[in-house]
Write a protein that holds these residues in place. Structure first.
Motif, PDB file in Angstrom:
ATOM      1  N   ILE A  74      44.096  50.772  34.337  1.00 20.04           N
ATOM      2  CA  ILE A  74      42.656  50.982  34.549  1.00 20.04           C
ATOM      3  C   ILE A  74      42.196  52.247  33.816  1.00 20.04           C
ATOM      4  O   ILE A  74      41.120  52.275  33.206  1.00 20.04           O
ATOM      5  CB  ILE A  74      42.341  51.088  36.068  1.00 20.04           C
ATOM      6  CG1 ILE A  74      42.513  49.706  36.726  1.00 20.04           C
ATOM      7  CG2 ILE A  74      40.931  51.634  36.302  1.00 20.04           C
ATOM      8  CD1 ILE A  74      42.458  49.729  38.248  1.00 20.04           C
ATOM      9  N   LEU A  89      40.414  44.671  37.987  1.00 21.41           N
ATOM     10  CA  LEU A  89      41.786  45.177  38.124  1.00 21.41           C
ATOM     11  C   LEU A  89      41.958  45.898  39.459  1.00 21.41           C
ATOM     12  O   LEU A  89      42.993  45.770  40.123  1.00 21.41           O
ATOM     13  CB  LEU A  89      42.125  46.120  36.955  1.00 21.41           C
ATOM     14  CG  LEU A  89      42.325  45.418  35.601  1.00 21.41           C
ATOM     15  CD1 LEU A  89      42.415  46.431  34.472  1.00 21.41           C
ATOM     16  CD2 LEU A  89      43.597  44.548  35.631  1.00 21.41           C
ATOM     17  N   ASN A  90      40.920  46.630  39.861  1.00 15.97           N
ATOM     18  CA  ASN A  90      40.965  47.276  41.173  1.00 15.97           C
ATOM     19  C   ASN A  90      41.053  46.253  42.301  1.00 15.97           C
ATOM     20  O   ASN A  90      41.816  46.444  43.258  1.00 15.97           O
ATOM     21  CB  ASN A  90      39.700  48.132  41.369  1.00 15.97           C
ATOM     22  CG  ASN A  90      39.976  49.586  41.081  1.00 15.97           C
ATOM     23  OD1 ASN A  90      40.977  50.135  41.550  1.00 15.97           O
ATOM     24  ND2 ASN A  90      39.109  50.212  40.299  1.00 15.97           N
ATOM     25  N   LYS A  99      42.893  43.354  30.927  1.00 15.36           N
ATOM     26  CA  LYS A  99      42.315  44.587  30.364  1.00 15.36           C
ATOM     27  C   LYS A  99      41.871  44.357  28.913  1.00 15.36           C
ATOM     28  O   LYS A  99      40.851  44.879  28.476  1.00 15.36           O
ATOM     29  CB  LYS A  99      43.365  45.706  30.408  1.00 15.36           C
ATOM     30  CG  LYS A  99      42.914  47.019  29.801  1.00 15.36           C
ATOM     31  CD  LYS A  99      42.138  47.884  30.779  1.00 15.36           C
ATOM     32  CE  LYS A  99      41.611  49.148  30.133  1.00 15.36           C
ATOM     33  NZ  LYS A  99      41.103  50.118  31.118  1.00 15.36           N
ATOM     34  N   ASP A 125      46.871  51.118  38.219  1.00 17.66           N
ATOM     35  CA  ASP A 125      46.007  52.304  38.087  1.00 17.66           C
ATOM     36  C   ASP A 125      46.105  52.896  36.686  1.00 17.66           C
ATOM     37  O   ASP A 125      45.100  53.329  36.114  1.00 17.66           O
ATOM     38  CB  ASP A 125      46.404  53.365  39.123  1.00 17.66           C
ATOM     39  CG  ASP A 125      45.813  53.071  40.496  1.00 17.66           C
ATOM     40  OD1 ASP A 125      44.740  52.422  40.532  1.00 17.66           O
ATOM     41  OD2 ASP A 125      46.410  53.475  41.502  1.00 17.66           O
ATOM     42  N   ASN A 166      33.158  43.272  33.906  1.00 15.61           N
ATOM     43  CA  ASN A 166      33.693  44.578  34.336  1.00 15.61           C
ATOM     44  C   ASN A 166      35.158  44.376  34.707  1.00 15.61           C
ATOM     45  O   ASN A 166      35.516  44.122  35.850  1.00 15.61           O
ATOM     46  CB  ASN A 166      32.894  45.121  35.513  1.00 15.61           C
ATOM     47  CG  ASN A 166      33.290  46.559  35.822  1.00 15.61           C
ATOM     48  OD1 ASN A 166      34.412  46.976  35.522  1.00 15.61           O
ATOM     49  ND2 ASN A 166      32.371  47.301  36.412  1.00 15.61           N
ATOM     50  N   ARG A 167      36.006  44.480  33.696  1.00 15.88           N
ATOM     51  CA  ARG A 167      37.421  44.178  33.885  1.00 15.88           C
ATOM     52  C   ARG A 167      38.154  45.234  34.705  1.00 15.88           C
ATOM     53  O   ARG A 167      39.089  44.921  35.431  1.00 15.88           O
ATOM     54  CB  ARG A 167      38.074  43.955  32.518  1.00 15.88           C
ATOM     55  CG  ARG A 167      37.683  42.607  31.896  1.00 15.88           C
ATOM     56  CD  ARG A 167      38.079  42.488  30.449  1.00 15.88           C
ATOM     57  NE  ARG A 167      37.035  43.011  29.568  1.00 15.88           N
ATOM     58  CZ  ARG A 167      37.187  44.008  28.708  1.00 15.88           C
ATOM     59  NH1 ARG A 167      38.364  44.587  28.572  1.00 15.88           N
ATOM     60  NH2 ARG A 167      36.179  44.417  27.978  1.00 15.88           N
ATOM     61  N   ASN A 168      37.729  46.485  34.627  1.00 19.32           N
ATOM     62  CA  ASN A 168      38.367  47.507  35.466  1.00 19.32           C
ATOM     63  C   ASN A 168      38.074  47.270  36.945  1.00 19.32           C
ATOM     64  O   ASN A 168      38.945  47.462  37.799  1.00 19.32           O
ATOM     65  CB  ASN A 168      37.902  48.910  35.054  1.00 19.32           C
ATOM     66  CG  ASN A 168      38.746  49.469  33.915  1.00 19.32           C
ATOM     67  OD1 ASN A 168      39.798  48.911  33.582  1.00 19.32           O
ATOM     68  ND2 ASN A 168      38.294  50.553  33.333  1.00 19.32           N
ATOM     69  N   HIS A 169      36.853  46.836  37.229  1.00 19.67           N
ATOM     70  CA  HIS A 169      36.498  46.494  38.603  1.00 19.67           C
ATOM     71  C   HIS A 169      37.423  45.377  39.108  1.00 19.67           C
ATOM     72  O   HIS A 169      37.954  45.438  40.225  1.00 19.67           O
ATOM     73  CB  HIS A 169      35.032  46.065  38.611  1.00 19.67           C
ATOM     74  CG  HIS A 169      34.532  45.610  39.936  1.00 19.67           C
ATOM     75  ND1 HIS A 169      34.495  46.427  41.053  1.00 19.67           N
ATOM     76  CD2 HIS A 169      34.030  44.405  40.342  1.00 19.67           C
ATOM     77  CE1 HIS A 169      34.011  45.746  42.076  1.00 19.67           C
ATOM     78  NE2 HIS A 169      33.725  44.517  41.664  1.00 19.67           N
ATOM     79  N   ASP A 194      39.089  50.985  27.002  1.00 22.88           N
ATOM     80  CA  ASP A 194      38.907  49.549  26.771  1.00 22.88           C
ATOM     81  C   ASP A 194      39.228  49.235  25.308  1.00 22.88           C
ATOM     82  O   ASP A 194      38.613  49.780  24.401  1.00 22.88           O
ATOM     83  CB  ASP A 194      37.447  49.187  27.079  1.00 22.88           C
ATOM     84  CG  ASP A 194      37.223  47.691  27.135  1.00 22.88           C
ATOM     85  OD1 ASP A 194      38.072  46.926  26.611  1.00 22.88           O
ATOM     86  OD2 ASP A 194      36.204  47.267  27.700  1.00 22.88           O
TER      87      ASP A 194
END
Lengths: 409, 409
Positions: B81, B25-26, B132, B78, B20-23, B85
């Motif tokens: 994100i 990045l957050n 990402k 942001d 979970n790359r967005n997780h 993908d």
């Protein structure tokens, strides 16, 4: 000094995008057909030279042109003519908020260098594909095919001339000096792309010495992994096809990985079938246990592309070890699993790092014609620009074209 | 020896496609935000070192981080994100005549090396774009930003760890030794791609020394050609925007080509406007005739990327000479024509060899954000894989996935 040849190729390349390239391909075909006797005569000189040097029969055969092979070469030109033009395709288009239109259009590379080994059919193959793709080509074949290549290029340039195109769109580096390869590989600003076609030694030489962009092709250390949930009949069929149908090509199998759970059921059958087909089997300790008499595999065998009736065999604990082995020793070409398990199939395709990853299919399908591309300049084993079979669609680059009415930032 | 670092990056890269790359990045954003005081403190050491060395104010400014600049960096995360993908897109799929399904799927490159100059914001920018895109990144910034880069990478790795990812997905070459650059550039088998970001000297060093695939970025010797059928008001607006809005960037104008038919009408106005804006004008003989007092341009000026308030100006006989000049001296980045003639517009776009070719629009639009890509790792000036603004979509490679039921050839 090849600078003049490079400059002439660049000049010729400028006009190719909008030339009638199919018309020129037809003219090339006509002139090759008209010169068959002369081409075969020149080829026989190359062949005779190799015979006198004591070159192996297999290599002499690769070098040899015949009436029938020339017919095959001419038919291939018709096939290329029939393919859609890869140049001038609008891949995408959209509007910028300030109102101008942006289009992403395919355009020729410009000048492509081809460095290849003895088969003289590559001379025609590469030239017609580059021409179809709107690029000028600079050919550097091997010295033992120089007489053949001269005759082929002469005929093709006559065809270009008759069609009203600049004959420097196809040129041959008429030299057997290795420094000419270096010159081609370092011709920044003159050559947009070099594609080597040949064995691992040639590819490695090119990669180590090139200052221009290169697409690596053709080294295939391919694996078949027989998972514990495999249909063993299917596994055997895929194994034999991959190893024995044409062992000298890059998508043939070199290593068999067998899940320990089915090793006792599969290995004795598999090893017998391989041996019956004349294949030398080299195995790890477990393989030797399940199939007595198998030769011990060395560490080197795991990374060797045999291109011959030899296979390395290893028993693995399961999927993770198989994937790890492939990612460690493979050449990122073609890899296959035989399994009825959806989960295993998914994990294998997600985690194996290769151009083509197969589930219950032979690796022998990695091929531009089998993939439906209608042509193939090589099989890319690197990740930039083209990966796997490289057809006409990958033999072009793109350009953004933007039209507006005075927009500024 | 960086081999251990390279190996760790490779291991980390194996798990990124399905993480979970967005997780992550957050989490990276959170940890960067939490460490702002520490990051600014380390940055102030770098800044102070440069001040003591007497580095120019402009360069010191590029190196400097502030609260506000850190906010900008966090906002950019942001934005990344929010982008789709780039991994796992099925670009195409078709059925082979023997019944198996072939799919062409985007997959991560694996390990990407970034070599860049002093701006520490690139450290975060490059790391989050690579993450990402599912690739591990190895960062090699410039030695004068080492303290800043250490602090930024430390915070980002904390974020990775908190998100349950392998922290070696982002690593910094913690060395100011030039040999570490060479090691990165020759790490075949470990690094799948190197992207240099910086001036012509850096790019050239990378191209000359790399044995791994490279995407060249950012050198822009861009031209504006004012055709005889141009709207001269529009031409002036595009000229001033291209040269003066932000002269230090790669898509700014460096040379103006003026058709002789409109030279007497356009050049005096254009030169006056340029001078009023503080631009130094260097012209050929004709330009000097139409606009007295202009400095003589040298041969070197035609191939120089000034990145400053300087412009070279040449009067040309017409379209062919303009195109020829651009194809001879340009860097294949961004080129523009101003014309009302459809025929001239078509010829210019067909014959100019550059990543972006504009009709009646400023070259300043060559930019991943302006093109709507939502991000940009650089602007590619070469023809392989990515040309022009390189966004997330070009930061991946592809894999063919084939499923069947025992098919063989």
């Amino acid at each position: 000094m090849l600078k003049e040849l490079f400059t002439q190729a660049r000049v010729a390349s400028r006009t190719l995008a909008r030339a009638n390239r199919n018309h020129a391909l037809n003219a090339i075909k006509k002139h090759l057909a008209a010169h068959i006797p002369e081409i075969l005569k020149e080829n026989s000189i190359d062949v005779e030279n190799e015979r006198q040097k004591g070159t192996s029969a297999a290599l002499v055969d690769r070098l040899t042109l015949t009436e029938k092979r020339m017919e095959g070469i001419l038919e291939a030109i018709d096939q290329v003519i029939a393919l859609p033009d890869p140049v001038g395709r609008v891949l995408e288009g959209w509007r910028h908020p300030q109102g101008m239109q942006i289009e992403k259009v395919t355009v020729p590379f410009g000048v492509i260098g081809m460095i290849y080994e003895s088969r003289p059919n590559v001379t025609v193959d590469a030239a017609i594909l580059c021409l179809k793709a709107g690029s000028a080509v600079i050919l550097r074949g091997s010295s033992n095919a120089l007489n053949s290549n001269r005759a082929l290029v002469k005929a093709m340039r006559e065809g270009l001339k008759e069609a009203g195109l600049n004959e420097n769109a196809i040129s041959l580096i008429d030299s057997t000096d290795r420094s000419s390869v270096t010159e081609l590989l370092t011709a920044r600003g003159f050559v947009d792309l070099v594609i080597p076609r040949g064995g691992a030694g040639l590819i490695n030489h090119v990669v180590q010495n090139a200052k221009v962009p290169v697409i690596e092709t053709g080294v295939g250390n391919c694996h078949l992994y027989v998972h514990r949930d495999a249909d063993l009949n299917s596994a055997l069929k895929i194994l034999m096809n991959g190893k024995t149908q044409r062992p000298g090509v890059c998508n043939a199998l070199e290593t068999l990985l067998v899940d320990q759970e089915i090793a006792s059921a599969f290995l004795p059958r598999a090893v017998k079938a391989l041996r019956d087909a004349g294949v030398e089997v080299r195995g790890d300790e477990d393989t030797q246990m399940y199939a007595p008499g198998v030769v011990a595999a060395t560490e080197e065998d795991w990374s060797t592309e045999f291109l011959d009736l030899i296979i390395a065999v290893k028993v693995v604990k399961g999927l993770d070890e198989a994937i790890n082995h492939i990612n460690t020793y493979g050449s990122q070409h073609s890899e296959a699993i035989v399994t009825e398990s959806l989960k295993a199939a998914e994990q294998f395709q997600n985690e194996v790092d290769a151009a083509a990853v197969y589930v219950n299919v032979s690796t022998r399908f990695t091929d531009g014609f089998e993939f439906g591309f209608g042509a193939e300049i090589g099989i890319s084993t690197q990740k930039m620009h083209a990966r796997g079979p490289m057809g006409l669609r990958e033999m072009v680059t793109i350009q953004y074209r933007i039209r507006g009415e005075g927009q500024v930032r």
